[in-house]
Each structure stands twice: as C-alpha cells, then as structure tokens.
Design a protein around this motif. Structure first.
Motif, short mmCIF file in Angstrom:
data_model
loop_
_atom_site.label_atom_id
_atom_site.label_comp_id
_atom_site.label_asym_id
_atom_site.label_seq_id
_atom_site.Cartn_x
_atom_site.Cartn_y
_atom_site.Cartn_z
N SER A 10 0.84 -1.21 0.00
CA SER A 10 0.00 0.00 0.00
C SER A 10 0.87 1.25 0.00
O SER A 10 1.91 1.30 0.66
N TYR A 12 0.31 3.70 1.54
CA TYR A 12 0.26 4.27 2.89
C TYR A 12 1.35 3.72 3.79
O TYR A 12 1.67 4.32 4.82
N THR A 13 1.96 2.60 3.43
CA THR A 13 2.93 1.95 4.32
C THR A 13 4.06 2.86 4.79
O THR A 13 4.48 2.77 5.96
N GLN A 81 -3.85 -4.85 6.28
CA GLN A 81 -4.36 -3.64 5.65
C GLN A 81 -4.64 -3.97 4.17
O GLN A 81 -3.91 -3.58 3.28
N ARG A 83 -6.99 -4.39 0.60
CA ARG A 83 -8.04 -3.82 -0.23
C ARG A 83 -8.25 -4.78 -1.40
O ARG A 83 -7.63 -4.65 -2.46
N ASP A 142 -6.17 -5.84 12.92
CA ASP A 142 -6.93 -5.65 11.68
C ASP A 142 -7.26 -4.18 11.45
O ASP A 142 -8.01 -3.58 12.22
N PHE A 143 -6.69 -3.63 10.37
CA PHE A 143 -7.03 -2.27 9.96
C PHE A 143 -7.82 -2.32 8.65
O PHE A 143 -8.03 -1.31 8.00
N THR A 144 -8.27 -3.50 8.28
CA THR A 144 -8.96 -3.71 7.01
C THR A 144 -10.45 -3.48 7.18
O THR A 144 -11.10 -4.11 8.02
N CYS A 165 -9.01 1.30 14.24
CA CYS A 165 -9.52 2.34 13.34
C CYS A 165 -8.90 3.67 13.76
O CYS A 165 -8.55 3.87 14.93
N GLY A 294 -6.23 8.01 6.21
CA GLY A 294 -5.70 7.21 7.32
C GLY A 294 -4.88 8.02 8.30
O GLY A 294 -3.91 7.52 8.87
N TYR A 297 -2.94 6.87 11.68
CA TYR A 297 -2.91 5.40 11.77
C TYR A 297 -1.59 4.91 12.32
O TYR A 297 -1.55 3.98 13.14
#
Length: 428
Positions: A10, A12-13, A81, A83, A142-144, A165, A294, A297
């Motif tokens: 991702s 975002y990582t 994470q 998608r 879990d952030f999914t 979250c 995010g 996060y």
C-alpha cells in the motif's frame, strides 16, 4: 520484534515506517516484512521504506515478499491492511448503489456489504496461515475495512485478533489541539460500532471538557464532521463523520452524484506517490502522503503494539501502558442490548494478555436503536460473507437501515453480485 504487514505494498505503508522510526525507543522493531501480491508496489514501497529507516539510523531490517507463509513466519504481530480488488472495486462500491438511490461508500451501506463479501474470506485464509506460521500467541491487528465485520470474522474463527480504526485517535488529536493540551491527556468516551460511533466525553485531568467545547466551538466541531450544529447540540456528543451517511443521507447522495469518487481521488494520489517512491533520492515521508487518508494510523498502530508488548508509550505526556485505547473487540456485556460475541468499538486496556473493555454509560435510546439495527445487519453480512448465497446477501442488504425496502434490496443485491462475481466463487 518481527512485524509483518499484509498489504504492505500500500502507498500508505511509508506512514507506518515513519511512525516506527519516530518511536523506535518504545517499539524495539528488529524486522519489518511487507507482504503483497504486487511485486512492483513491493519494490517501490519497500525501497523508500528502507531508505527512511537508513536515514533515521533505525536498525530494523525491511524485507518484501509475495509469499504469505514466508512473510509471517515467526512474526510477533501481523497487521492486516487489505483492499481486495483495489481502487477499481472501491470505485464500483462508490457508484453502483446510486442506481437505486442509495449512497455509495466502501464501508457503509450496500458498498460496505460488497467490501465485506470480498474481504472476509481472504482475511480468514490469511489468518489461518498466520496461526500456522507466526509465533505462538502472535496477534493480528486488523485495519482492514469493514473493521467490525472482519474482526468479528477473525474472532469467531478463534484467531487472536483486535480491530483498529483511526477515527478515535483523530478526534483525540483534534480535541487536544482545540483544548491546548497534549494528546495523551485526552481520554475519549468513544462508543458504538466501527464507523458508527459517538464521542460522548473528552476527559482531561478528571474533567469532561466536551460540554465546554460544544458550547464554545459548536460551529467548528460541527463543520469538522459536516453535520448541523443544532444536531450536535441536541445530541450533546460528537458523531463520527461516518454518521453523516445516516443523518444526512440525501444531502450526501446529491453530493456524490455530482462529484468524483474518493477512489478516483486516491488513484491519482497513489500515482503521484509511486512516482515519488521510485526516486532513489527520496528518503523521507512525502508531503503528498497526507492526502492519502488514514490520518494518525501510524501513531494508533504504534501505541497499540507498544501496549501489547508491555512497554511504555513515549507520547507527549509519557502515558503508561495501562491507558485505555480505542479498539474493536468482543462486546461481552459492555453494550447489554447486543450479543456478547458482537464486535464493538470502545476504549479498552491491554492487561493479562488480553483487551478488557471499559464500562460505558447506557446509550441514549435513539443511538441504541441505530446501533442495534446496524449490528443486526453486520451479523447477516458476516453470515453471507462466510457461507455465500444470494439469499444471505439479500437478507443482509434488506436489514441495513439505509436500504430496508425489499424491492430496493433485490435490485441492490443484483447489482452487487454483477459487480463482484469475479471475487465470489459461489456467485460465478
């Protein structure tokens, strides 16, 4: 400590990597593994991640792999994470419900059901590998999305999991800034289901400062969640901005019909970020990452991992490990009108190797009714995600408070299955 991030490709990582390097003193990370099926993303995201760690002098080794079993082997914790279907599937979730006059959103309403159906089987398969290959007692964080449904799926299957979250930590940071106090000094009275929560208090030094915030900065707080000030004044609390899909459904739908989807915006940001990541001279978090979503996060993830390891969180106020953190976990009587095995989102303390939720004051009747209705939908959605079948999907669709009408639910179910047949073996 070895940490594996599934979905590590991702864009975002690098935000997470930035958090790990900033809080290296309280989170002794030795190895970070990014697991992702996309080798190009792994190369680009892994590259900037290594450069960021090197620039900070962080000793952790960052590796990348498309082999899930190898990636989670011996891991102390695994972050999910995912998608499933990428931004294309998200774009679909945000558009096809419009054909029946419903909002399009990736976690709420018909689009959220589609995401749950795509995601739960994948998350469960990953968790089985984690149970087999990670260290005994390893946690899955879990952030999914949809976090509540995915976390309940993991817990129901016997996995050691907790949901995370960024909504709560976002409110904490904003309230702290408005009050002029360190973020760690603010304890939230956060309660509800994932993406269906209210901030009922903001305690600083034993005093609830939320009534003062609502009295003195009502318009500002209301603008932040894009809801009418009169509604917040009546509620005496601050709803999550996700409640706008319920409290202002038609207004949101009208906006969506004339605006690009969030998926389109994120896709453009991701192209920009991947181009930056490809530059071998870039070794710091790009400013464009702030537009990716995010927010906070990385801080939420680091706080949680630190607490679970029994260290001390090195925030502005040096708060102790025992400070409650908002997570998604089993209800177990906290909200007595919900089943014990339902997943709620409230402050909890990590103690004795598990998360223990704080007791909360009874919810007002209106909020209680909405939470109960959405919880009923979530249970049906998980049943459909685990067992499949058009009838189960229809039952979940019809139960959602934003749908309800049978004819509408029938049409939405057909649209959902047409868009997602490629992800659902039983629907092909």
């Amino acid at each position: 400590m070895k940490l594996a991030i599934v979905g590590g490709g991702s864009t975002y990582t690098p935000e997470l990597v930035d958090g790990f390097q900033r809080y290296r003193d309280v989170l002794p990370l030795d190895e970070l593994v990014l697991v992702d099926p996309d080798p190009q993303r792994l190369e680009l995201v892994g590259g900037i991640g290594r450069r960021m760690l090197a620039r900070a002098g962080h000793p952790a080794r960052l590796t990348t792999t498309s082999d899930l079993a190898a990636g989670v082997d011996g891991a102390d914790a695994v972050l999910l994470q995912l998608r499933v279907g990428g931004q294309d599937a998200r774009h679909a979730d945000e558009t096809w419900p419009h054909e029946v006059g419903c909002i399009g959103q990736e976690t709420t309403g018909p689009g959220g059901l589609a995401k749950a159906l795509r995601t739960v089987p994948v998350a469960l398969a990953i968790a089985d590998v984690v149970r087999e290959r990670a260290k005994p007692g390893a946690w899955i964080v879990d952030f999914t999305n949809p976090v509540g449904i995915v976390t309940r799926a993991l817990l129901q299957a016997g996995h050691r999991a907790v949901g995370l979250c960024n909504v709560a930590i976002g409110f904490q940071r904003r309230f702290a800034a408005a009050l002029g106090v360190p973020a760690d000094d603010v304890q939230l009275g956060h309660v509800g289901l994932n993406h269906l929560t209210w901030e009922r208090s903001a305690v600083v030094g034993g005093v609830d400062r939320l009534p003062g915030l609502l009295a003195e900065r009502l318009q500002e707080v209301a603008d932040d969640v894009e809801l009418p000030p009169a509604l917040l004044a009546e509620l005496g609390s601050v709803p999550s901005y996700y409640l706008r899909y319920y409290y202002a459904h038609d207004e949101v739908l009208a906006e969506q019909l004339t605006s690009p989807t969030r998926a389109e915006a994120v896709r453009a940001i991701e192209r920009e970020l991947l181009a930056v990541y490809a530059d071998p001279s870039v070794d710091t978090k790009p400013a464009a990452l702030e537009r990716r979503g995010g927010a906070f996060y990385s801080e939420a993830a680091v706080e949680l991992l630190v607490a679970m390891r029994g260290s001390r969180w090195g925030g502005a106020a040096g708060g102790p490990v025992g400070r409650p953190r908002v997570v998604d976990l089993r209800n177990d009587g906290v909200l007595p009108f919900l089943p014990d095995d339902h997943v709620i989102e409230v402050p909890a303390t990590f103690t004795g190797g598990r998360f223990v939720a704080e007791l909360v004051a009874p919810l007002p009747e209106a909020a209680r009714g909405l939470v109960a209705a959405v919880a009923g939908y979530e249970r049906l959605a998980l049943d459909a995600a685990v067992h499949g079948g058009r009838g189960r999907v229809l039952a979940a669709m019809r139960a959602h408070p934003l749908v309800l009408q049978h004819a509408r639910a029938e049409r939405l179910t057909d649209l959902l299955l047409a868009q997602n047949a490629g992800f659902l073996p039983w629907a092909r």
